[in-house]
Design a protein around this motif. Sequence first.
Motif, PDB file in Angstrom:
ATOM      1  N   THR A 146       0.854  -1.186   0.000  1.00 11.53           N
ATOM      2  CA  THR A 146       0.000   0.000   0.000  1.00 11.53           C
ATOM      3  C   THR A 146       0.893   1.239   0.000  1.00 11.53           C
ATOM      4  OG1 THR A 146      -1.717  -1.194   1.201  1.00 11.53           O
ATOM      5  CG2 THR A 146      -1.845   1.216   1.234  1.00 11.53           C
ATOM      6  N   PHE A 147       0.540   2.221  -0.840  1.00 11.92           N
ATOM      7  CA  PHE A 147       1.322   3.445  -0.969  1.00 11.92           C
ATOM      8  C   PHE A 147       0.464   4.666  -0.644  1.00 11.92           C
ATOM      9  CE2 PHE A 147       3.237   0.219  -3.635  1.00 11.92           C
ATOM     10  CZ  PHE A 147       4.531   0.225  -3.139  1.00 11.92           C
ATOM     11  N   HIS A 148       1.122   5.651   0.002  1.00 11.89           N
ATOM     12  CA  HIS A 148       0.468   6.866   0.494  1.00 11.89           C
ATOM     13  C   HIS A 148       1.256   8.097   0.060  1.00 11.89           C
ATOM     14  CE1 HIS A 148      -0.631   3.624   3.379  1.00 11.89           C
ATOM     15  NE2 HIS A 148      -1.828   4.178   3.253  1.00 11.89           N
ATOM     16  N   PRO A 149       0.688   9.299   0.271  1.00 13.45           N
ATOM     17  CA  PRO A 149       1.414  10.515  -0.066  1.00 13.45           C
ATOM     18  C   PRO A 149       2.796  10.535   0.583  1.00 13.45           C
ATOM     19  CG  PRO A 149      -0.856  11.038   0.438  1.00 13.45           C
ATOM     20  CD  PRO A 149      -0.662   9.590   0.788  1.00 13.45           C
ATOM     21  N   GLY A 150       3.775  10.943  -0.224  1.00 13.31           N
ATOM     22  CA  GLY A 150       5.155  10.987   0.246  1.00 13.31           C
ATOM     23  C   GLY A 150       5.961   9.773  -0.172  1.00 13.31           C
ATOM     24  N   ASP A 151       5.298   8.664  -0.526  1.00  7.99           N
ATOM     25  CA  ASP A 151       6.019   7.472  -0.970  1.00  7.99           C
ATOM     26  C   ASP A 151       6.593   7.708  -2.360  1.00  7.99           C
ATOM     27  OD1 ASP A 151       5.459   6.082   1.368  1.00  7.99           O
ATOM     28  OD2 ASP A 151       3.723   5.043   0.532  1.00  7.99           O
ATOM     29  N   THR A 152       7.810   7.245  -2.559  1.00 12.81           N
ATOM     30  CA  THR A 152       8.505   7.374  -3.837  1.00 12.81           C
ATOM     31  C   THR A 152       9.021   5.992  -4.213  1.00 12.81           C
ATOM     32  OG1 THR A 152       9.162   9.619  -3.255  1.00 12.81           O
ATOM     33  CG2 THR A 152      10.358   8.569  -5.052  1.00 12.81           C
ATOM     34  N   ILE A 153       8.635   5.503  -5.384  1.00 11.94           N
ATOM     35  CA  ILE A 153       9.000   4.145  -5.779  1.00 11.94           C
ATOM     36  C   ILE A 153       9.397   4.100  -7.259  1.00 11.94           C
ATOM     37  CG2 ILE A 153       7.383   3.197  -4.083  1.00 11.94           C
ATOM     38  CD1 ILE A 153       5.615   2.274  -6.431  1.00 11.94           C
ATOM     39  N   VAL A 154       9.981   2.980  -7.654  1.00  8.57           N
ATOM     40  CA  VAL A 154      10.243   2.673  -9.048  1.00  8.57           C
ATOM     41  C   VAL A 154       9.612   1.319  -9.337  1.00  8.57           C
ATOM     42  CG1 VAL A 154      11.989   2.150 -10.793  1.00  8.57           C
ATOM     43  CG2 VAL A 154      12.382   3.998  -9.149  1.00  8.57           C
ATOM     44  N   VAL A 155       8.759   1.270 -10.350  1.00  8.57           N
ATOM     45  CA  VAL A 155       8.165   0.019 -10.824  1.00  8.57           C
ATOM     46  C   VAL A 155       8.927  -0.354 -12.097  1.00  8.57           C
ATOM     47  CG1 VAL A 155       6.074  -1.153 -11.603  1.00  8.57           C
ATOM     48  CG2 VAL A 155       5.913   0.685  -9.894  1.00  8.57           C
ATOM     49  N   PRO A 156       9.570  -1.532 -12.108  1.00 16.81           N
ATOM     50  CA  PRO A 156      10.374  -1.890 -13.276  1.00 16.81           C
ATOM     51  C   PRO A 156       9.535  -2.359 -14.459  1.00 16.81           C
ATOM     52  CG  PRO A 156      10.445  -3.649 -11.667  1.00 16.81           C
ATOM     53  CD  PRO A 156       9.659  -2.525 -11.042  1.00 16.81           C
ATOM     54  N   ALA A 157      10.066  -2.122 -15.651  1.00 13.23           N
ATOM     55  CA  ALA A 157       9.442  -2.649 -16.860  1.00 13.23           C
ATOM     56  C   ALA A 157       9.317  -4.159 -16.703  1.00 13.23           C
ATOM     57  CB  ALA A 157      10.292  -2.312 -18.075  1.00 13.23           C
ATOM     58  N   GLY A 158       8.195  -4.718 -17.163  1.00 15.15           N
ATOM     59  CA  GLY A 158       7.936  -6.151 -17.050  1.00 15.15           C
ATOM     60  C   GLY A 158       7.010  -6.503 -15.910  1.00 15.15           C
ATOM     61  N   PHE A 159       6.752  -5.541 -14.985  1.00 18.45           N
ATOM     62  CA  PHE A 159       5.831  -5.815 -13.882  1.00 18.45           C
ATOM     63  C   PHE A 159       4.412  -5.927 -14.424  1.00 18.45           C
ATOM     64  CE2 PHE A 159       2.706  -4.468 -10.770  1.00 18.45           C
ATOM     65  CZ  PHE A 159       3.046  -5.223  -9.650  1.00 18.45           C
ATOM     66  N   VAL A 160       3.693  -6.944 -13.973  1.00 12.20           N
ATOM     67  CA  VAL A 160       2.274  -7.116 -14.289  1.00 12.20           C
ATOM     68  C   VAL A 160       1.561  -7.369 -12.972  1.00 12.20           C
ATOM     69  CG1 VAL A 160       0.541  -8.498 -15.502  1.00 12.20           C
ATOM     70  CG2 VAL A 160       2.758  -8.068 -16.577  1.00 12.20           C
TER      71      VAL A 160
END
Length: 130
Positions: free
Chosen positions: A89-103
């Motif tokens: 679960t992600f909320h305001p302030g969270d910073t992430i990278v989702v890699p290519a290939g994620f489904v």
Amino acid sequence: MSNKSVSDIVIFGESEGDVRQVKKGPDRWLAGELAITNTRMFESADGAFTSGIWESTPGKFIAVYEEDEFYHMLEGEVVIADEDGGERTFHPGDTIVVPAGFVGTWDVKLPTKKFYAHYLPRADQEAADD
């Protein structure tokens, strides 16, 4: 000498973006109304890098990432789940990278707004790197 100037700098909140309504097809839409807006603020000359602001009302959809995505959540709440059932679960302030290939799925619990930056390698660039 560069052919770019300070006037070429994109300033979020000041510069105009290309606003598009995003429609999820029946093969990707799972629940909710999903009124999604993508405001593209920048696109590189080769089209491989883009950035902007993405907003959505609550709903759930299947996400298929062809691009690497960096994002910083500004508002809302989202649950991202993978195909094996793992979820975060992600909320305001969270910073992430989702890699290519994620489904997986995006379950937008609260109206959500995020800053994003996408990198989609060009096919001819990948071939040159092999």
